[in-house]
Scaffold this motif. Structure first.
Motif, PDB file in Angstrom:
ATOM      1  N   TYR A  20       8.984   4.475 -23.588  1.00 56.91           N
ATOM      2  CA  TYR A  20       9.687   3.291 -23.092  1.00 56.91           C
ATOM      3  C   TYR A  20      10.934   2.956 -23.905  1.00 56.91           C
ATOM      4  O   TYR A  20      11.548   1.905 -23.699  1.00 56.91           O
ATOM      5  CB  TYR A  20       8.733   2.095 -23.062  1.00 56.91           C
ATOM      6  CG  TYR A  20       7.633   2.274 -22.050  1.00 56.91           C
ATOM      7  CD1 TYR A  20       7.873   2.089 -20.699  1.00 56.91           C
ATOM      8  CD2 TYR A  20       6.361   2.682 -22.444  1.00 56.91           C
ATOM      9  CE1 TYR A  20       6.867   2.286 -19.767  1.00 56.91           C
ATOM     10  CE2 TYR A  20       5.350   2.883 -21.513  1.00 56.91           C
ATOM     11  CZ  TYR A  20       5.616   2.681 -20.170  1.00 56.91           C
ATOM     12  OH  TYR A  20       4.627   2.888 -19.248  1.00 56.91           O
ATOM     13  N   ARG A 176      11.954  -1.622 -27.637  1.00 54.94           N
ATOM     14  CA  ARG A 176      10.769  -1.694 -26.809  1.00 54.94           C
ATOM     15  C   ARG A 176       9.567  -0.942 -27.400  1.00 54.94           C
ATOM     16  O   ARG A 176       8.429  -1.417 -27.281  1.00 54.94           O
ATOM     17  CB  ARG A 176      11.092  -1.188 -25.408  1.00 54.94           C
ATOM     18  CG  ARG A 176       9.962  -1.356 -24.379  1.00 54.94           C
ATOM     19  CD  ARG A 176       9.499  -2.806 -24.213  1.00 54.94           C
ATOM     20  NE  ARG A 176      10.564  -3.735 -23.951  1.00 54.94           N
ATOM     21  CZ  ARG A 176      11.092  -3.968 -22.739  1.00 54.94           C
ATOM     22  NH1 ARG A 176      10.679  -3.290 -21.684  1.00 54.94           N
ATOM     23  NH2 ARG A 176      12.040  -4.873 -22.594  1.00 54.94           N
ATOM     24  N   ARG A 206       2.323  -2.310 -19.300  1.00 53.42           N
ATOM     25  CA  ARG A 206       2.926  -3.635 -19.088  1.00 53.42           C
ATOM     26  C   ARG A 206       3.918  -3.957 -20.206  1.00 53.42           C
ATOM     27  O   ARG A 206       5.037  -4.423 -19.945  1.00 53.42           O
ATOM     28  CB  ARG A 206       1.834  -4.695 -19.034  1.00 53.42           C
ATOM     29  CG  ARG A 206       2.364  -6.125 -18.979  1.00 53.42           C
ATOM     30  CD  ARG A 206       1.240  -7.143 -18.858  1.00 53.42           C
ATOM     31  NE  ARG A 206       0.248  -7.016 -19.887  1.00 53.42           N
ATOM     32  CZ  ARG A 206       0.384  -7.465 -21.151  1.00 53.42           C
ATOM     33  NH1 ARG A 206       1.524  -8.058 -21.501  1.00 53.42           N
ATOM     34  NH2 ARG A 206      -0.574  -7.315 -22.018  1.00 53.42           N
ATOM     35  N   LEU A 209       7.092  -1.906 -19.802  1.00 53.61           N
ATOM     36  CA  LEU A 209       7.965  -2.298 -18.701  1.00 53.61           C
ATOM     37  C   LEU A 209       8.602  -3.669 -18.914  1.00 53.61           C
ATOM     38  O   LEU A 209       9.750  -3.899 -18.521  1.00 53.61           O
ATOM     39  CB  LEU A 209       7.178  -2.314 -17.389  1.00 53.61           C
ATOM     40  CG  LEU A 209       6.691  -0.946 -16.892  1.00 53.61           C
ATOM     41  CD1 LEU A 209       5.812  -1.112 -15.662  1.00 53.61           C
ATOM     42  CD2 LEU A 209       7.878  -0.040 -16.573  1.00 53.61           C
ATOM     43  N   THR A 210       7.850  -4.587 -19.535  1.00 53.18           N
ATOM     44  CA  THR A 210       8.337  -5.964 -19.620  1.00 53.18           C
ATOM     45  C   THR A 210       8.594  -6.433 -21.057  1.00 53.18           C
ATOM     46  O   THR A 210       9.298  -7.417 -21.259  1.00 53.18           O
ATOM     47  CB  THR A 210       7.314  -6.942 -18.991  1.00 53.18           C
ATOM     48  OG1 THR A 210       6.135  -6.980 -19.806  1.00 53.18           O
ATOM     49  CG2 THR A 210       6.938  -6.492 -17.586  1.00 53.18           C
TER      50      THR A 210
END
Length: 212
Positions: A20, A176, A206, A209-210
């Protein structure tokens, strides 16, 4: 994606976190994770503490020589030239785990090592040092809790995890992977491996991604 030589042996949570990372950040994170894994391997397989210390000293020496090195880990970390003391702190932290019995000072050295190296990486990517260091300390604490087996050491890590501030750490998109690792650590708080079952995988996705 980063050179496959950097990915060999990475723990599954670090591989997930790296997936990520923004493209521009992937080489640095891959280098940091690979360095951490190499140092962990030295400590894990140590038969004689003195020999392990010599191998850790080799890494500290090479980290201070800057870029242009053929070793893939060192080449990946070349953008951190001038921050060798922060990277050396990571080696110092792993060296602290060679003690016959892990105490609070040793735990602190380990947490401080990951925090210093992560803060240096964050600044190289244009982020702030303090949030990165906080996230790395949480990741290190939960990770270390799963590496010890002696009852007294486990009790020490359990108490430190209970007293730790597990509040969310705001991190930019460039960091991230740290958000993923801190989030997994926040979920387990040292009671389970960072990746343990489908729930932790869903949590990692999760977070990736966020960031939350």
């Amino acid at each position: 994606m980063s050179d496959s030589l950097l990915l060999d042996g990475l723990p599954v949570e670090q591989r997930l976190a790296l997936a990520y990372a923004p493209v521009v950040a992937q080489p640095l994170f891959a280098g940091l994770f690979a360095l951490d894994t190499r140092l962990a391997g030295i400590v894990r397989t140590a038969r004689e503490p003195m020999l392990a210390q010599l191998r850790l000293a080799w890494w500290r020496d090479r980290l201070g020589q800057g870029g242009g090195q053929a070793e893939p880990v060192l080449a990946a970390l070349a953008p951190l030239q001038g921050r060798d003391a922060d990277l050396a702190a990571l080696a110092d932290g792993w060296e602290a785990l060679l003690a016959e019995r892990l105490d609070q000072a040793g735990v602190e050295a380990f947490l401080a090592g990951r925090a210093a190296a992560s803060a240096a990486l964050a600044q190289a990517l244009g982020g702030a040092a303090d949030p990165a260091a906080r996230a790395a300390r949480g990741w290190a604490l939960a990770d270390l809790a799963q590496r010890v087996s002696h009852p007294e050491e486990r009790a020490l890590l359990r108490d430190l995890a209970a007293a730790h501030d597990w509040g969310r750490v705001p991190l930019p998109r460039s960091l991230r992977p740290l958000a993923v690792l801190h989030g997994l650590a926040r979920r387990t708080r040292g009671t389970l491996p960072l990746i343990a079952g489908p729930g932790s995988l869903v949590c990692a996705i999760r977070l990736g991604l966020t960031g939350r």
